[in-house]
Write a protein that holds these residues in place. Sequence first.
Motif, PDB file in Angstrom:
ATOM      1  N   HIS A  23      -7.307   2.738   2.599  1.00 53.03           N
ATOM      2  CA  HIS A  23      -7.095   4.132   2.179  1.00 53.03           C
ATOM      3  C   HIS A  23      -8.263   4.612   1.306  1.00 53.03           C
ATOM      4  CE1 HIS A  23      -2.931   3.796   3.610  1.00 53.03           C
ATOM      5  NE2 HIS A  23      -2.820   2.672   2.942  1.00 53.03           N
ATOM      6  N   ARG A  42       2.534   9.658  -5.412  1.00 54.44           N
ATOM      7  CA  ARG A  42       3.142  10.962  -5.055  1.00 54.44           C
ATOM      8  C   ARG A  42       4.195  11.357  -6.090  1.00 54.44           C
ATOM      9  NH1 ARG A  42       3.397  13.047   0.291  1.00 54.44           N
ATOM     10  NH2 ARG A  42       5.635  13.146   0.220  1.00 54.44           N
ATOM     11  N   LEU A  70       1.180   4.321  -2.711  1.00 52.72           N
ATOM     12  CA  LEU A  70       1.014   5.724  -2.312  1.00 52.72           C
ATOM     13  C   LEU A  70       2.231   6.550  -2.747  1.00 52.72           C
ATOM     14  CD1 LEU A  70      -0.426   5.363   1.322  1.00 52.72           C
ATOM     15  CD2 LEU A  70      -1.654   6.168  -0.702  1.00 52.72           C
ATOM     16  N   GLU A  71       3.417   5.988  -2.572  1.00 56.08           N
ATOM     17  CA  GLU A  71       4.626   6.729  -2.934  1.00 56.08           C
ATOM     18  C   GLU A  71       4.739   6.891  -4.449  1.00 56.08           C
ATOM     19  OE1 GLU A  71       6.566   8.208  -0.633  1.00 56.08           O
ATOM     20  OE2 GLU A  71       5.099   7.441   0.787  1.00 56.08           O
ATOM     21  N   ARG A 101      -8.264   7.777  -0.998  1.00 55.33           N
ATOM     22  CA  ARG A 101      -7.488   7.891  -2.231  1.00 55.33           C
ATOM     23  C   ARG A 101      -8.171   7.242  -3.434  1.00 55.33           C
ATOM     24  NH1 ARG A 101      -2.398   9.653  -1.874  1.00 55.33           N
ATOM     25  NH2 ARG A 101      -2.955  10.301  -3.963  1.00 55.33           N
ATOM     26  N   ASP A 161       0.837  -1.212   0.000  1.00 51.98           N
ATOM     27  CA  ASP A 161       0.000   0.000   0.000  1.00 51.98           C
ATOM     28  C   ASP A 161       0.863   1.251   0.000  1.00 51.98           C
ATOM     29  OD1 ASP A 161       0.788  -0.566   2.698  1.00 51.98           O
ATOM     30  OD2 ASP A 161      -0.792   0.744   3.460  1.00 51.98           O
ATOM     31  N   ILE A 162       1.906   1.244   0.818  1.00 54.27           N
ATOM     32  CA  ILE A 162       2.769   2.428   0.875  1.00 54.27           C
ATOM     33  C   ILE A 162       3.529   2.588  -0.435  1.00 54.27           C
ATOM     34  CG2 ILE A 162       4.821   3.384   2.010  1.00 54.27           C
ATOM     35  CD1 ILE A 162       3.714   2.459   4.640  1.00 54.27           C
TER      36      ILE A 162
END
Lengths: 360, 289
Positions: free
Chosen positions: B151, B119, B115-116, B154, B111-112
Amino acid sequence: MHVIPLVSTPDPARNAKWAFSTRRVPRDRVAGLGPVTSAIRSGDVILGRVDRIGSHRRIQLASGRPAELYEGDFVVLACGARYAPDQFEGVAEIDPDGTDMLAGGGVLGRMRARHARMATPTRVVPLGLLRDDAGAAINLADHALAERPRPSSGLTVIGAVGASMNAGKTTAVASLAHGLVRAGYRVAALKATGTGAFGDFNAYVDSGAQVVADFVDTGMVSTYGEPLERIETGLETLLGYAGAQGCEVALIELADGVFQAETAGLLRTSGVRDGFDGILFAAPDAASAVGGCAVLRDMGIEPDVVTGMVGCSPLATLEAESAGGVRIVTKDTLADPAGAGAILAEIRGKGGVARKDRAA
Amino acid sequence: MLMPSPPTPFDPRHACIGVTRADTDTHLVWRPGRGARGLSCWIALPPNVASSLDTEARPLVAVHGIHRGARAQAKGFAARAGIQQRIVIAPLFDAEAWPRYQQVVRKGRADIALLELLRDLHVYGLVPTERVDLFGYSGGAQFAHRFAMLHPQRVGRLTLSSAGWYTAPDDGAFPYGLGPGTGGDSAWGPRLAARLDEFLRLPITVAVGARDDVVDQNTRSNKVLDQTQGRTRVERAARWVAALDRAARARGLSDPDLRHELLPGCGHDFNDCLTRGGLAALVLPDSAN
């Protein structure tokens, strides 16, 4: 009012080391110096000369970096009080013969008490109050954000209070801000009470929070001894500013511990207390975690998150949680986008900080 | 994934987003992951992306199954997304860094990583909005629904196809439900549970091939799962949608935006679902934004 013109070369006020607390004052407003009198007010901006280096060997500059202090340095600081149990307690009074640097962020006043481990304060000889070309004393409040209320909707407000200084409030706020920013939220990290300094401010900036501001931005160098109404207005203005910048979440730290006069006063003010959607409580150890939560509950506040230095110790965490009524959240969880998002959702879902029995 | 031949004329933006190779015919570009845990991806760009990208449109993130066919995901939706002036981002969760990406929070924190990546792409203007539309096929559908549960802020629209099994909106131990798991899993179920209201407000479409009713070697099976979710992907999709509907109504959401679609004539094959089953129109409906 008689204004002593500044000499142009060198210009001691403009070339002085301006403290972080004076960051909002435009240099070109300074036209001269006025005498330091007993009529001085908290927030008045003073040009001084470092007379003797004491506990503060550095000054936090308006630019955001620390600078070494030397005896003979010209410095620009604000008159103010300070409440810091592990440093100094002092009031907004200026002795024309020499006064105390109460905080590295730029607070001049008269020390009344100091922690046993603290050396005597750095001494500063006040050379004069900064004045503009109309002869008016320059005060931080002249350059504050315009007063405004918080937005009526769309901004989740989470207060952060602690058991004491150095309980981990700032780390908790910065961690949660970071987690929420990584999760995609637009976040404000704010500080409503305390003494002007860049440590917490920079920690918030480093977290990635899109908006960072503190009580200095509302015209106060320190909130110690200020009327609660003024602090409350400042808090509303910070939230209004955050809302105007499009923030969805505001994390707002109250300095020191829950027994500190202004912090306790704000938490007992229904308009402030009920204006928080959630409360984050930071404690240094297990006893503080359990005891601090009990104090908050006595105020009618149910903390949503208990964190702080206590969370660094698995044993202290176990002690606190075994005592009952407390669940410790680590800073890693706060900084994790999933952990932060879940905390925000829980706070949004429960409808305010009021304890159920009080609300009923 | 082959190098294109002849050399591809790059859109000027390609260099900026770190693209190393591209296919001229499909407007697919490959962006290698950056940094220790950077997520690589295929990106399908509309023709003349610099001038035609709809900056208000949500990008589509399309997540592969356990065979990790990220390029097929990007290529499969490229044409329809291009008409809508939207980009398709197909991340590649490589097996070494994210061996169990389907469960989102396992090794590597898939998940991170996503997300990164979002970004990074936001920096280049390719992800202009806070939310993306999220699609996953098979193991990717497992990832997609758990990511959206974790999340939801998002995700704009969630479309799943042919998931093997699901995290149910009940008290079962995570990852089967939203209750506390054991050991290191203890926090995840409650974290998803905290977001359930937000998740249930998303438009969610759950598709599965009408003939995807065969228990194969990739279908997770155990007594609890088979009893609660059913034995086949067809059964499990239907039961999960029904469970979401009950959970939404129990929370006072009277008209949850849930769709359950059987793709006619399709088995467990992404291309089949796409070409025969009309999957692209479900993922990228005309009224997507």
